[in-house]
Design a protein around this motif. Structure first.
Motif, PDB file in Angstrom:
ATOM      1  N   VAL A 270       0.847  -1.161   0.000  1.00  0.00           N
ATOM      2  CA  VAL A 270       0.000   0.000   0.000  1.00  0.00           C
ATOM      3  C   VAL A 270       0.899   1.232   0.000  1.00  0.00           C
ATOM      4  O   VAL A 270       1.795   1.342   0.832  1.00  0.00           O
ATOM      5  N   VAL A 271       0.689   2.114  -0.948  1.00  0.00           N
ATOM      6  CA  VAL A 271       1.427   3.375  -0.969  1.00  0.00           C
ATOM      7  C   VAL A 271       0.437   4.514  -1.131  1.00  0.00           C
ATOM      8  O   VAL A 271      -0.681   4.318  -1.602  1.00  0.00           O
ATOM      9  N   GLY A 272       0.841   5.686  -0.747  1.00  0.00           N
ATOM     10  CA  GLY A 272      -0.033   6.831  -0.906  1.00  0.00           C
ATOM     11  C   GLY A 272       0.484   8.048  -0.189  1.00  0.00           C
ATOM     12  O   GLY A 272       1.660   8.118   0.179  1.00  0.00           O
ATOM     13  N   TYR A 273      -0.408   9.003   0.001  1.00  0.00           N
ATOM     14  CA  TYR A 273      -0.091  10.253   0.693  1.00  0.00           C
ATOM     15  C   TYR A 273      -1.083  10.445   1.824  1.00  0.00           C
ATOM     16  O   TYR A 273      -2.279  10.233   1.666  1.00  0.00           O
ATOM     17  N   ARG A 274      -0.570  10.849   2.975  1.00  0.00           N
ATOM     18  CA  ARG A 274      -1.400  11.129   4.134  1.00  0.00           C
ATOM     19  C   ARG A 274      -0.840  12.384   4.794  1.00  0.00           C
ATOM     20  O   ARG A 274       0.352  12.435   5.109  1.00  0.00           O
ATOM     21  N   ASP A 275      -1.660  13.381   4.954  1.00  0.00           N
ATOM     22  CA  ASP A 275      -1.233  14.651   5.552  1.00  0.00           C
ATOM     23  C   ASP A 275      -0.034  15.249   4.812  1.00  0.00           C
ATOM     24  O   ASP A 275       0.895  15.767   5.418  1.00  0.00           O
ATOM     25  N   GLY A 276      -0.034  15.120   3.484  1.00  0.00           N
ATOM     26  CA  GLY A 276       1.034  15.690   2.658  1.00  0.00           C
ATOM     27  C   GLY A 276       2.330  14.902   2.652  1.00  0.00           C
ATOM     28  O   GLY A 276       3.292  15.301   2.014  1.00  0.00           O
ATOM     29  N   GLU A 277       2.375  13.768   3.345  1.00  0.00           N
ATOM     30  CA  GLU A 277       3.585  12.941   3.412  1.00  0.00           C
ATOM     31  C   GLU A 277       3.329  11.612   2.705  1.00  0.00           C
ATOM     32  O   GLU A 277       2.266  11.009   2.862  1.00  0.00           O
ATOM     33  N   SER A 278       4.331  11.142   1.955  1.00  0.00           N
ATOM     34  CA  SER A 278       4.192   9.844   1.309  1.00  0.00           C
ATOM     35  C   SER A 278       4.394   8.735   2.331  1.00  0.00           C
ATOM     36  O   SER A 278       5.075   8.919   3.339  1.00  0.00           O
ATOM     37  N   PHE A 279       3.764   7.585   2.079  1.00  0.00           N
ATOM     38  CA  PHE A 279       3.970   6.433   2.947  1.00  0.00           C
ATOM     39  C   PHE A 279       3.952   5.155   2.120  1.00  0.00           C
ATOM     40  O   PHE A 279       3.416   5.101   1.021  1.00  0.00           O
ATOM     41  N   CYS A 280       4.585   4.146   2.655  1.00  0.00           N
ATOM     42  CA  CYS A 280       4.666   2.832   2.043  1.00  0.00           C
ATOM     43  C   CYS A 280       4.346   1.828   3.135  1.00  0.00           C
ATOM     44  O   CYS A 280       4.950   1.866   4.208  1.00  0.00           O
ATOM     45  N   GLY A 281       3.394   0.957   2.894  1.00  0.00           N
ATOM     46  CA  GLY A 281       2.989   0.034   3.931  1.00  0.00           C
ATOM     47  C   GLY A 281       2.687  -1.345   3.407  1.00  0.00           C
ATOM     48  O   GLY A 281       2.833  -1.633   2.219  1.00  0.00           O
ATOM     49  N   PHE A 282       2.242  -2.211   4.302  1.00  0.00           N
ATOM     50  CA  PHE A 282       1.990  -3.613   4.000  1.00  0.00           C
ATOM     51  C   PHE A 282       0.770  -4.072   4.786  1.00  0.00           C
ATOM     52  O   PHE A 282       0.639  -3.766   5.965  1.00  0.00           O
ATOM     53  N   VAL A 283      -0.119  -4.796   4.112  1.00  0.00           N
ATOM     54  CA  VAL A 283      -1.260  -5.427   4.777  1.00  0.00           C
ATOM     55  C   VAL A 283      -1.403  -6.816   4.176  1.00  0.00           C
ATOM     56  O   VAL A 283      -1.410  -6.968   2.960  1.00  0.00           O
ATOM     57  N   ASP A 284      -1.499  -7.857   5.039  1.00  0.00           N
ATOM     58  CA  ASP A 284      -1.680  -9.204   4.507  1.00  0.00           C
ATOM     59  C   ASP A 284      -3.136  -9.642   4.630  1.00  0.00           C
ATOM     60  O   ASP A 284      -4.000  -8.871   5.066  1.00  0.00           O
ATOM     61  N   SER A 285      -3.428 -10.885   4.266  1.00  0.00           N
ATOM     62  CA  SER A 285      -4.804 -11.378   4.200  1.00  0.00           C
ATOM     63  C   SER A 285      -5.472 -11.529   5.561  1.00  0.00           C
ATOM     64  O   SER A 285      -6.692 -11.674   5.628  1.00  0.00           O
ATOM     65  N   VAL A 286      -4.711 -11.497   6.644  1.00  0.00           N
ATOM     66  CA  VAL A 286      -5.312 -11.593   7.974  1.00  0.00           C
ATOM     67  C   VAL A 286      -5.274 -10.274   8.726  1.00  0.00           C
ATOM     68  O   VAL A 286      -5.586 -10.214   9.909  1.00  0.00           O
ATOM     69  N   GLY A 287      -4.875  -9.214   8.050  1.00  0.00           N
ATOM     70  CA  GLY A 287      -4.914  -7.888   8.648  1.00  0.00           C
ATOM     71  C   GLY A 287      -3.629  -7.411   9.298  1.00  0.00           C
ATOM     72  O   GLY A 287      -3.590  -6.319   9.854  1.00  0.00           O
ATOM     73  N   THR A 288      -2.585  -8.226   9.253  1.00  0.00           N
ATOM     74  CA  THR A 288      -1.295  -7.766   9.771  1.00  0.00           C
ATOM     75  C   THR A 288      -0.870  -6.561   8.943  1.00  0.00           C
ATOM     76  O   THR A 288      -0.926  -6.599   7.714  1.00  0.00           O
ATOM     77  N   HIS A 289      -0.472  -5.488   9.593  1.00  0.00           N
ATOM     78  CA  HIS A 289      -0.110  -4.288   8.850  1.00  0.00           C
ATOM     79  C   HIS A 289       1.036  -3.539   9.526  1.00  0.00           C
ATOM     80  O   HIS A 289       1.223  -3.630  10.733  1.00  0.00           O
ATOM     81  N   PHE A 290       1.801  -2.847   8.717  1.00  0.00           N
ATOM     82  CA  PHE A 290       2.853  -1.965   9.211  1.00  0.00           C
ATOM     83  C   PHE A 290       3.239  -1.005   8.111  1.00  0.00           C
ATOM     84  O   PHE A 290       2.914  -1.223   6.951  1.00  0.00           O
ATOM     85  N   GLU A 291       3.920   0.057   8.492  1.00  0.00           N
ATOM     86  CA  GLU A 291       4.455   1.003   7.522  1.00  0.00           C
ATOM     87  C   GLU A 291       5.946   0.776   7.394  1.00  0.00           C
ATOM     88  O   GLU A 291       6.635   0.534   8.385  1.00  0.00           O
ATOM     89  N   ALA A 292       6.437   0.819   6.160  1.00  0.00           N
ATOM     90  CA  ALA A 292       7.852   0.596   5.884  1.00  0.00           C
ATOM     91  C   ALA A 292       8.572   1.928   5.765  1.00  0.00           C
ATOM     92  O   ALA A 292       7.965   2.939   5.399  1.00  0.00           O
ATOM     93  N   GLU A 293       9.849   1.921   6.065  1.00  0.00           N
ATOM     94  CA  GLU A 293      10.651   3.144   5.942  1.00  0.00           C
ATOM     95  C   GLU A 293      10.809   3.559   4.478  1.00  0.00           C
ATOM     96  O   GLU A 293      10.468   4.662   4.102  1.00  0.00           O
TER      97      GLU A 293
END
Length: 116
Positions: free
Chosen positions: A1-24
């Protein structure tokens, strides 16, 4: 998952069971977590402020490695570019691949020679 939130870019991960985190800097899924992600991290470490063109070249390099390592894929990719102005998805692109290595040549690797 990538995108922009509050003017800042982010890169993240979500798997099929809902585990999620943001990557540097980068993330990957599936086999790419094991083979592609170390290559991506190395390139980001070498050049943390790479241009878009350098990032695309790195992505193509990693995807070519993934193509060589996975017997159930093709050498065609599409790139989604996410910026503050929106998302652009490229047309499919064929990666340049090379299979003409001497070590892969049948004459070099054959086990039995049949005389004429």
């Amino acid at each position: 998952v990538v995108g922009y939130r509050d003017g800042e870019s982010f890169c993240g991960f979500v798997d099929s069971v809902g585990t999620h985190f943001e990557a540097e800097e980068c993330t990957a899924v599936g086999m790419a977590q094991h083979i592609g992600l170390p290559l991506l991290r190395k390139r980001v470490e070498e050049n943390p402020n790479m241009t878009r063109e350098q990032a695309l070249k790195t992505l193509e390099e990693v995807m070519a490695v993934m193509f060589y390592r996975d017997c159930r894929t093709i050498n065609k990719i599409q790139v989604a570019d996410c910026t503050a102005t929106g998302v652009t998805i490229s047309e499919p692109k064929m990666l340049e691949t090379q299979w003409k290595y001497k070590a892969m040549d049948f004459e070099h690797t054959k086990l039995i020679t049949i005389p004429n």
